[in-house]
Motif scaffolding. Structure first.
Motif, PDB file in Angstrom:
ATOM      1  N   UNK A   1      29.268 -26.298 -21.226  1.00  0.00           N
ATOM      2  CA  UNK A   1      28.928 -25.406 -22.340  1.00  0.00           C
ATOM      3  C   UNK A   1      29.139 -23.945 -21.970  1.00  0.00           C
ATOM      4  N   UNK A   2      28.912 -23.603 -20.707  1.00  0.00           N
ATOM      5  CA  UNK A   2      29.211 -22.238 -20.259  1.00  0.00           C
ATOM      6  C   UNK A   2      30.704 -21.943 -20.322  1.00  0.00           C
ATOM      7  N   UNK A   3      31.521 -22.961 -20.044  1.00  0.00           N
ATOM      8  CA  UNK A   3      32.978 -22.781 -20.162  1.00  0.00           C
ATOM      9  C   UNK A   3      33.375 -22.508 -21.607  1.00  0.00           C
ATOM     10  N   UNK A   4      32.719 -23.186 -22.536  1.00  0.00           N
ATOM     11  CA  UNK A   4      33.024 -22.962 -23.965  1.00  0.00           C
ATOM     12  C   UNK A   4      32.570 -21.570 -24.386  1.00  0.00           C
ATOM     13  N   UNK A   5      31.428 -21.107 -23.866  1.00  0.00           N
ATOM     14  CA  UNK A   5      30.913 -19.793 -24.266  1.00  0.00           C
ATOM     15  C   UNK A   5      31.790 -18.647 -23.783  1.00  0.00           C
ATOM     16  N   UNK A   6      32.605 -18.878 -22.760  1.00  0.00           N
ATOM     17  CA  UNK A   6      33.525 -17.825 -22.319  1.00  0.00           C
ATOM     18  C   UNK A   6      34.551 -17.502 -23.406  1.00  0.00           C
ATOM     19  N   UNK A   7      34.936 -18.507 -24.174  1.00  0.00           N
ATOM     20  CA  UNK A   7      35.919 -18.314 -25.245  1.00  0.00           C
ATOM     21  C   UNK A   7      35.262 -18.237 -26.618  1.00  0.00           C
ATOM     22  N   UNK A   8      34.084 -18.837 -26.758  1.00  0.00           N
ATOM     23  CA  UNK A   8      33.355 -18.833 -28.039  1.00  0.00           C
ATOM     24  C   UNK A   8      31.902 -18.440 -27.751  1.00  0.00           C
ATOM     25  N   UNK A   9      31.574 -17.152 -27.753  1.00  0.00           N
ATOM     26  CA  UNK A   9      30.226 -16.720 -27.336  1.00  0.00           C
ATOM     27  C   UNK A   9      29.100 -17.254 -28.217  1.00  0.00           C
TER      28      UNK A   9
END
Length: 356
Positions: A134-142
């Protein structure tokens, strides 16, 4: 034209005058094409061709790759790429990354039962991996939040099935991946689908989050959402006969739907990727197909086999006789009508002829 240019003492003493022939006017080459309208066509007959510079190509072949790139850059020509690089466009994966394994009996156990507590314990163990992805997703989608994403995914799931029911392909491409589009539309040609979302039995929630790098610089993410709801589904054939399901009776449906998105592509969206079907899932009802009713004659058990064969022979002979009577013409049709005087006198009138 002769001109007497100058007269000097030397010339006067001569018995003969000294004359010089000079050209006082100049004329162009005679033009045989007197009409000026053909002038642009005559100009187009001559083409300027840029011949290749073989010496330059020879020097480029003997130079290094860096020197070739510098020379082409000076001339404003894009550098030559090797044949190993091919343009590829990948917007979806073929299979889920590490697919979630649903526990057996899910959807039937109560909140305080032993099976439900075991499910809660296993979800805690996978919580660390879920946070990492989920942290990886937040890098591109905050703004990504698993609790809020479940409601968005549920609405996309409903919109995708409504677009499938209405046969809206443009809307389906925006909501599902190409592989899921082929899977959802399989077997629905010449058929009518009636689907409806009634209500949700349990709130939808995220059970797994995975991310991975498909190619260098291309990252994808997959989110598995658990949906427990009541739905109605019915499939009709092209004759309007019911093949599967019921349009009025709702059923409890438990599904694990995988949603996917290309994170490195800024204009990508979350789309339905696939469904996870556990091994313990019971088989669905088969489709009821429509066939032509065969013409079967009942034969009494007391009748012998010889009587049955004789009846078949009689039917075959009657069929052959009917076919023979249809193909042969009547005797009256075989006669050729005799032409009358009116037919002979009227030359433009067509004559009616019979069989030869």
């Amino acid at each position: 034209m002769a001109l007497n240019l100058f007269r000097s003492n030397h010339l006067t003493t001569c018995s003969r005058p000294f004359l010089i022939m000079l050209r006082t006017h100049f004329t162009e080459t005679p033009n045989h094409h007197t009409k000026p309208k053909w002038r642009p066509y005559r100009r187009q007959k001559v083409l300027d061709i840029d011949l290749p510079d073989f010496d330059r190509d020879r020097r480029l072949r003997s130079a290094t790759i860096q020197e070739q790139r510098e020379q082409l850059k000076r001339e404003g020509i894009p550098p030559i790429r090797s044949a190993e690089y091919k343009p590829l466009y990948i917007d979806a994966s073929t299979e889920p990354f590490e697919p979630y394994v649903p526990p057996e009996g899910d959807g039937k156990a109560t909140l305080m039962s032993r099976d439900r507590l075991n499910q809660f314990y296993t979800s805690l163990k996978t919580n660390l991996a879920t946070r990492k992805h989920s942290n990886t997703i937040r890098k591109h989608e905050p703004d990504f939040e698993p609790l809020l994403f479940a409601d968005i995914a549920q609405q996309k799931y409903i919109d995708a099935h409504q677009a499938l029911m209405n046969r809206d392909e443009e809307r389906l491409i925006q909501l599902v991946t190409p592989g899921s589009l082929a899977e959802m539309g399989r077997g629905l040609r010449y058929k009518t689908l009636r689907w409806k979302w009634i209500e949700e039995i349990e709130p939808s929630y995220v059970v797994a989050i995975k991310s991975g790098e498909i190619l260098k610089g291309m990252t994808m993410a997959q989110v598995t959402v658990r949906m427990h709801s009541k739905q109605t589904c019915a499939i009709y054939d092209r004759f309007g006969r019911l093949m599967y399901g019921n349009e009025t009776t709702p059923k409890d449906v438990l599904e694990y739907v995988v949603f996917e998105r290309v994170l490195t592509f800024p204009y990508s969206q979350w789309r339905v990727h696939s469904k996870i079907l556990p091994a313990w899932l019971p088989k669905s009802d088969p489709l009821l197909y429509t066939f032509e009713k065969p013409n079967v004659k009942l034969i009494e058990e007391s009748s012998s086999t010889d009587a049955v064969e004789e009846e078949k022979k009689r039917e075959q002979i009657s069929r052959e006789q009917e076919g023979a009577t249809k193909t042969l013409p009547t005797p009256n049709e075989l006669k050729t009508p005799i032409p009358t005087l009116s037919d002979i006198s009227q030359a433009n009138k067509k004559r009616t002829l019979g069989y030869l």
